[in-house]
Design an enzyme around this catalytic site. Structure first.
Site, PDB file in Angstrom:
ATOM      1  N   LYS A  30       7.964  93.228 -54.231  1.00 29.90           N
ATOM      2  CA  LYS A  30       8.718  92.040 -53.821  1.00 29.90           C
ATOM      3  C   LYS A  30       7.908  91.273 -52.785  1.00 29.90           C
ATOM      4  CE  LYS A  30      12.804  90.695 -51.141  1.00 29.90           C
ATOM      5  NZ  LYS A  30      13.991  91.163 -50.388  1.00 29.90           N
ATOM      6  N   LEU A  87      26.032 101.118 -42.920  1.00 26.64           N
ATOM      7  CA  LEU A  87      27.221 100.292 -43.086  1.00 26.64           C
ATOM      8  C   LEU A  87      28.281 100.580 -42.035  1.00 26.64           C
ATOM      9  CD1 LEU A  87      27.608 100.399 -46.981  1.00 26.64           C
ATOM     10  CD2 LEU A  87      26.540  98.621 -45.586  1.00 26.64           C
ATOM     11  N   ILE A 129      19.167  97.406 -45.360  1.00 25.68           N
ATOM     12  CA  ILE A 129      18.283  98.543 -45.116  1.00 25.68           C
ATOM     13  C   ILE A 129      17.454  98.345 -43.859  1.00 25.68           C
ATOM     14  CG2 ILE A 129      16.290  99.802 -46.039  1.00 25.68           C
ATOM     15  CD1 ILE A 129      17.505  99.481 -48.799  1.00 25.68           C
TER      16      ILE A 129
END
Length: 517
Positions: free
Chosen positions: A79, A339, A352
């Site tokens: 990415k 979370l 992340i």
């Protein structure tokens, strides 16, 4: 006696934290910290494709993850940024229909700052993401950021990864155990508190009471320790970020040799946006939306329309979330990571990276001498600032849009939905571009380059006319822009495709050892 950490909850956040701390705190050595992770087999992981930020490379390298093995086991691909489609203008409206937030900042010889010259028109008619460096054009051509001969986590273009979340958690688990983490599969039935309100232990169904010096809550949105047991409040950000729901699908490639996108693709919809992440054998595609602006059925129709006929036989997974964070993430002897600490939305892959920075800070602030309160004050202060700054950055994508075609976009540009801190930043940038004086590397996840790419990708106008005369190096700037175009051509010609590099890495690995003589 060794210090002990008990991590409750697995998944990506839990196992990343465990494996990282095991390395940093020497869990496998005498005198190191003993780390135990307990997780229930009944609680699954949402198996969608996930994106990361370039910091993940250093994190995985520290943990001891081999890059080629990451590609093999986790369907990982490369990415190089995030492409935003229809965020500035609605479909069918005149004007640019996309921009890239690349990971590669602008470069110029001699430290020349190129952005002011682009704002003054020296860079030509191309957008800032195209003229500032080679990465957008290389990524548009589906190029990878590196050659097979480059060592692990090294390449000429800055990059992160896309991967399958379930297999990454399993890989981190295996490496964590190798790093010295004790793994227990058990269900926590009760959190025990001491008289002074700290955690005294957790009662499990099979292993009885487990206790430790420090407890890490990685139980996700359930927040069993930091929230339910200790009562640390959640600060909702729904007044700023409206999205609270998502639908996700796993979409196989129609052709096994189809190009793999070198960036996350985020396509704006009338009540949210669709993510599109290319893994090795499938795409992870999902629709993030505001339940106050649309319903599940309409959102699912939007998602299936985006995917096309390939979605006809695919199941759609639904989940809810609440944008927000805890202002206190370390209370007494309990730290929230993942979370349970905070979450905004998948935009810009902050989920992340927050676990990464929290684990990194905890390794540095671990209370070896028992100074929990001192460490907690600094940890909470920095994490709170990180959340506040990331909130501003994510809201930036929404609030300077020119879209007015739905209530969702009209509500996003309302001044009342924009934090005062972001109003202040935008006020600064009316007459000068974002620079290093606007970011604090101690708390900012996103550099000034990231702010620049989104700001000008969304069509923001910075008026430099009053000081245009101070920019005297126009010829140098023109040469730098020409050099960026030349480097883009070289990258397209010299770098393998994303798919070719993934395929090569799966069988050969990286570095000189992986190249046939």
């Amino acid at each position: 006696m060794n210090k002990r950490i008990l991590i409750v909850g697995g998944g990506t956040a839990g196992w990343l934290t465990a494996a990282y701390l095991a390395k940093r705190l020497a869990a496998d050595r005498p005198g190191g910290v003993a780390i135990t992770l307990v997780e229930s087999s009944d609680i699954g992981i949402l198996g969608v494709g996930e994106g990361t930020f370039p910091t993940i490379r250093r994190t995985l390298q520290t943990i001891g993850i081999d890059e080629a093995e990451l590609v093999r086991r986790c369907g990982a691909t490369f990415k190089q940024g995030a492409k935003f489609v229809h965020w500035q203008h609605a479909p069918g409206t005149p004007g640019p229909n996309h921009f890239l937030h690349p990971f590669q900042p602008a470069e110029a010889p001699g430290g020349l700052e190129l952005l002011p010259y682009w704002l003054l028109g020296v860079g030509g008619a191309e957008n800032w993401d195209e003229v500032s460096g080679p990465q957008k054009k290389a990524a548009d051509a589906h190029r990878a950021p590196k050659l097979p001969s480059h060592p692990d986590y090294v390449g000429p273009l800055n990059y992160a990864f896309h991967f399958d979340a379930v297999t990454l958690a399993a890989m981190l688990r295996d490496q964590g155990v190798a790093n010295g983490v004790t793994h227990l599969t058990d269900r926590v039935s009760e959190v025990l508190l001491t008289e002074d309100g700290a955690i005294g232990g957790v009662r499990t169904e099979a292993n009885g009471v487990l206790d430790a010096d420090l407890y890490i809550d990685c139980t996700g949105f359930r927040a069993e320790l930091i929230g339910k047991a200790l009562g640390m409040k959640w600060r909702s950000c729904r007044d700023t970020l409206f999205c609270d729901s998502a639908l996700a699908m796993q979409v196989p490639y129609a052709d096994a040799n189809a190009p793999i996108a070198s960036y996350t693709i985020s396509t704006a919809q009338d009540a949210g946006w669709v993510w599109d992440i290319g893994l090795d054998t499938r795409r992870g595609i999902g629709h993030v939306f505001s339940s106050a602006h649309t319903d599940d059925a309409t959102a699912e129709a939007r998602l299936r329309a985006y995917i096309g006929p390939a979605s006809d036989r695919l199941d759609c997974r639904k989940f809810r979330f609440g944008a927000g964070y805890r202002e206190i993430n370390w209370h007494k002897n309990c730290v929230a990571i993942g979370l349970s600490s905070g979450f905004f939305e998948p935009l810009e892959a902050t989920g992340i990276v927050f676990a990464e920075v929290a684990a990194g800070m905890l390794a540095n602030l671990f209370p070896w001498g028992g100074d929990y309160e001192t460490s907690a004050r600094q940890f909470n202060h920095i994490m709170r600032q990180r959340y506040e700054r990331a909130l501003d950055f994510i809201k930036l994508h929404y609030c300077i849009t020119q879209r007015r075609d739905s209530a969702f976009w009209r509500d996003n540009v309302a001044a009342s939905s924009i934090p005062d801190s972001l109003h202040d930043l935008l006020d600064r940038w009316r007459f000068r571009p974002p620079s290093e004086i606007d970011v604090d590397p101690r708390v900012d996840i996103f550099t000034e380059a990231s702010w620049q790419y989104v700001l000008y990708g969304m069509g923001w106008k910075t008026d430099l006319s009053a000081r245009a005369g101070v920019y005297r190096y126009h010829d140098d700037a023109r040469r730098a822009f020409a050099e960026a175009r030349r480097k883009a051509d070289m990258a397209i010609a010299g770098l393998p495709s994303n798919r070719d590099l993934v395929t090569y890495a799966q069988t050969h690995g990286f570095g000189p050892h992986g190249i046939a003589a």
